[in-house]
Design a protein around this motif. Structure first.
Motif, short mmCIF file in Angstrom:
data_model
loop_
_atom_site.label_atom_id
_atom_site.label_comp_id
_atom_site.label_asym_id
_atom_site.label_seq_id
_atom_site.Cartn_x
_atom_site.Cartn_y
_atom_site.Cartn_z
N UNK A 26 1.00 -0.95 0.02
CA UNK A 26 -0.10 0.01 0.26
C UNK A 26 1.03 1.38 -0.10
N UNK A 34 -6.92 7.50 -2.94
CA UNK A 34 -5.75 6.76 -3.13
C UNK A 34 -5.31 5.43 -3.56
N UNK A 55 -8.92 6.33 8.28
CA UNK A 55 -9.72 4.70 8.11
C UNK A 55 -10.41 4.19 8.35
N UNK A 78 -9.25 -2.94 -3.72
CA UNK A 78 -9.93 -1.78 -3.96
C UNK A 78 -8.00 -1.57 -3.63
N UNK A 79 -7.74 -0.18 -3.97
CA UNK A 79 -6.29 1.04 -4.05
C UNK A 79 -6.45 1.56 -3.05
N UNK A 80 -7.82 1.57 -2.86
CA UNK A 80 -8.10 2.94 -1.72
C UNK A 80 -7.87 2.09 -0.48
N UNK A 81 -7.26 3.21 0.51
CA UNK A 81 -7.00 1.78 2.02
C UNK A 81 -8.01 2.26 2.32
N UNK A 82 -8.78 3.49 2.50
CA UNK A 82 -10.52 3.05 3.48
C UNK A 82 -10.83 1.79 3.05
N UNK A 83 -11.28 1.59 1.28
CA UNK A 83 -11.59 0.16 1.04
C UNK A 83 -11.17 -0.88 0.52
N UNK A 84 -9.81 -1.05 1.29
CA UNK A 84 -9.32 -2.80 1.67
C UNK A 84 -9.31 -2.79 2.29
N UNK A 85 -9.70 -1.47 3.63
CA UNK A 85 -9.67 -2.43 5.14
C UNK A 85 -10.48 -3.79 5.30
N UNK A 86 -11.75 -2.92 4.17
CA UNK A 86 -13.21 -3.80 3.90
C UNK A 86 -12.87 -5.31 3.68
#
Lengths: 147, 147, 147, 147, 147, 147, 147, 147, 147, 147
Positions: free
Chosen positions: E91, F73, G112, H81-89
């Motif tokens: 990331x 991002x 996040x 997902x490349x976006x960290x907010x979405x990746x966490x899910x």
């Protein structure tokens, strides 16, 4: 017995006995292309065909039985193929695919060449500049149904 | 002019003028399969061929020029092909690929069928049970070099 | 015997006997690059070559036999390569590929460098600022067929 | 101006002016391989080199400026390459990659051939059986650091 | 013995003997980061280092031998990494990659940070708001060659 | 205005005005690494920061506004990266990832280095054998919650 | 012992002994969700917890030991998940992901929800129109660091 | 009007007018989570809801019309997902997915949590050690049909 | 016992005993389609059903037990399917998918056909031009929840 | 005119004129499923059909012309589908695919259900527990050719 194991035994026996695909094909009255396809695990043999192949190749009974099973096809060629022999056919589709589509539609209309009601052959054509591989593919034209 | 744009203009002109691939092929003395391949952006025409095609299809000068450029090949067919006409050739490789490899090696030894020194044709074969598509592929056998 | 198993035995024997690729190459009168390629399972040896290699490396008979089988090539390098030695060649294709294509077309016209009628060598070139790896690739130019 | 647009203008001007890569290379005192690489958007020119190329190819000022920008490399070749010229190099890596790795380690120890401190050339080698493409790759050996 | 099996034995012995990476590193005079890298199968040890590690961890002789083999690197981390510890570095590349590229070019010009002439360390930095992981990466700058 | 367009304008203005990342960073009291990250579209600026950057780089009002938007991002780096500068960090993860995981767990227990409560720097370290790139990554250790 | 093998033994013992996840959770004073996560190989148990679980499930000593190892997480769910239970969560991310991102930023700013300092529960909610699955996810908000 | 363009206009208007999701939700009597989902293009509004949102956000008539169209869902989140907010899910699914499956089956039997008869909420939970994000997902249990 | 092993034993016993799917279905009072689905490892049987199937097929006790386990579904069909029988359904989705979506929405509104509260059948329909395969899929319509 | 643009115009006109698929189907004497398929760009209309549809939907002449072009099929559904309506059919193939293959082979022997000589329908079936979607697929059985 798994198809992959039968294939292994077929290849080994064919080599040991010094047979060619057309020898095996002759024993069951089929073309060499179909025979190779079936014995490489991509088509089922009838019980009679399996018995004849089993006798010729001296296969055990469970291998003979396994030859009659309808397979999950297409599991042995990784895509894109890493092997150059197979990759060239993949490349032909990349380069000549658009022309194939155009010509089939121009000659037949909307539809496809069947890959099921299909046969093919591989032949060596002599040529002074270097012999050539000729692959003939022949499939029934299937028109798209409108309803 | 981009190859994709030339292709678009060729297809449009061919339709407007009611021409078939063999008509265009005849104008340049080539086969219909090669002509379709080249005009769909997968092979360059010689300047003379491009001029003749340009006259026949009433293409602008920059399109004629673009037809002579050596293309980046293979960019128009997604893999695996989503179009059923093209997918069937992909499936043939999945199912009949192992037999193709075996038969080429048995008849020629270690090497490949060239996809460069290669030609093909598409023909309609009449059949009372439904006409058939016959695709003949013909490529020079290239033996693997040992050194 | 599977190619992968033969390769394992070759590597092990080579290490145990303290041999270099050129020692094995010398025994069969081939280059070290081709010899390494074949013994790593990417090309078949002739029966005579296989016998000589088998004697030198003290391989069992079924391994000798397996060395003569035409392989499914290209199955051992994952793509993109995770190993940095191999990845650099992949990167060269990413960065220098467009120039390779342009220069080949400028010098030869429409066609390709064969990867079948092909040979290569790896050499150590001394350099006061740090020795250099020189890889020479040499393949027959194949012009695209028009028909 | 985007690199892709500069490349388009360079190719168009080169063709219009009837120049070859070595003509452009001569104007800036570089090899044709590096010059093609840079003008295809895979390396930056110095301001002086960019001015000279701009004059020779009659490029606008913003194109000259764009030639000096350090690029995001590797964005123009899809992997695996669909173009046969480029695919053959990919195939060489699949088939000859294991031998390349073995030979580099045998001759140099643990490390890699640099793709940064790297140069290459493409040459036409005459051959009565058909001219050959010779690609020479030359990169500094970088030993793995231990710490 | 396969690298994966050696790694398994190393991990097991390290746990059984209650050793830390720096204990093993101390025995061979290397950093803990390099030592862990090598013993996890990503770098070869010298024969002397392998002997010392073998004695310390009570490994069998074939494991000691296997530790000296140059590995196929990069085969144990799937990409993208499914493990959260490793994914965070992936990331970082997604989010901070563009800035890394810009800053390296601004400070050094066109070239890269070597991942071969490279070392790194992992340190625990105390912090009242929660201790922090500090990873220092240090690689030689390699300027792109022009020729 | 799209983030990508703002980035384009920032890069263009920075070049035109002859500024360095640390000049822009100084104007808003941030590090050059964070400033580059934000202006390359990977982090939002506060309204005050955006105004200052807008004045310095002579950006239009809608670009200033766009700089304050929280971005999606990670959308600009393709994976695996085709650019060699970025690929080397990907390779570091492939080769050194297992050691990173082991060392973090040995020093901290079960958990990760945060990529959110995270900072990094890029520094040029002089070295007679060739200057080196030093990247320091520093993230809060987050222990896994058990509940 | 591999994590996968421990998981297999845990599932088998749980079934044989007629235990539920909350029974096992009760024995170690943890929630059923965390307990299931850990025993399915996605989190390490403390040595005391492992002993208690080992006694309850009558596991052999090496399985108990294996339960305390920090795992490579995320290796058992293929992506996209082929199992419908798991796919629905993947689909929730596809459909509701943009709203999740928007709402988290509106309520918290740039940052996040942690998946490390995180807990969740699964509950059955009675409903006359059909009982409902309620999954509560609860993670610490981590604001992005600016430096 | 394309959904993506409506979304752009909604975001722009929401920002310009200083509205929050719950303000818009209040205007149509829906939850903020569903409202955000629909206005981000992942669900259709009824004509009445669309009119109210159009008035509040001062949208043109064709945007109002577009809000009522049933969308192709799931097209805006790249996977992974490349976006960290979405990746966490996504990561939660990798790590906690096996436990989710086990617990749903233990509490309900064979079946799934519906992602269609589904609702969710996002809430800020105050916590002295740092506020927490709480996401509640609630979907009808659907038992697998046997027939 | 793994599901895959049970499936293997079921197929083998079914063949040995000369049974058809409807024979097995009759023994447990289920449809042949569901019975085949469950015995191919894609659905759990009740303990009573498993006992009956076990008696009929002469399965060992651990196979009977394994038949009752809720499976990880969807693990046996690679996507895209390489087998032509399965690929045709994939192709139907590619070609007829957009019409399926439109018609479901026109007849039902926003929502989906459930694949959980779902049943299907396969029937042979006689036809003088060649018998036809009729697959009937029947799933509950699930309207999207608004909240 | 591109197929995608025609589709856009068809959808817009259908909505504006308040027509249903069966209204359009009635105008050309085809089923609603085929009509939707063709107008969504997945099948060509005959010139007469195109004229009738053009009149009904008030399409411009070049759109009418474009409706008669044989399309590249399958380009609008990403795989795996992100839209839940379409994904459910993908999931049916994952879960019920093995049973479909088994039953087709048991009832017909070795061969496939054609996706070309194929028709389907979508119907709403009333049910007190919630109406159901019934999709009937009907394709000619094609036996594999042996030759």
């Amino acid at each position: 017995m798994e198809k992959a194991e039968v294939t292994r035994q077929v290849i080994e026996a064919k080599q040991r006995l010094g047979l060619k695909w057309k020898d095996i094909a002759g024993a069951i009255g089929r073309s060499e292309a179909w025979t190779a396809t079936a014995l490489l695990g991509q088509a089922p043999l009838s019980p009679e065909e399996a018995q004849k192949v089993g006798s010729l190749l001296e296969l055990p009974e469970d291998a003979v039985q396994a030859l009659t099973v309808i397979p999950y096809r297409g599991t042995t060629v990784p895509m894109p193929p890493t092997d150059p022999v197979l990759y060239r056919f993949y490349e032909i589709l990349l380069v000549y695919g658009p022309a194939l589509k155009e010509l089939i539609h121009e000659k037949f209309g909307d539809g496809i060449m069947s890959a099921i009601d299909f046969e093919m052959s591989v032949r060596r054509v002599e040529d002074p500049k270097g012999d050539r591989v000729q692959v003939v593919m022949n499939g029934k034209f299937l028109p798209y149904r409108k309803w």
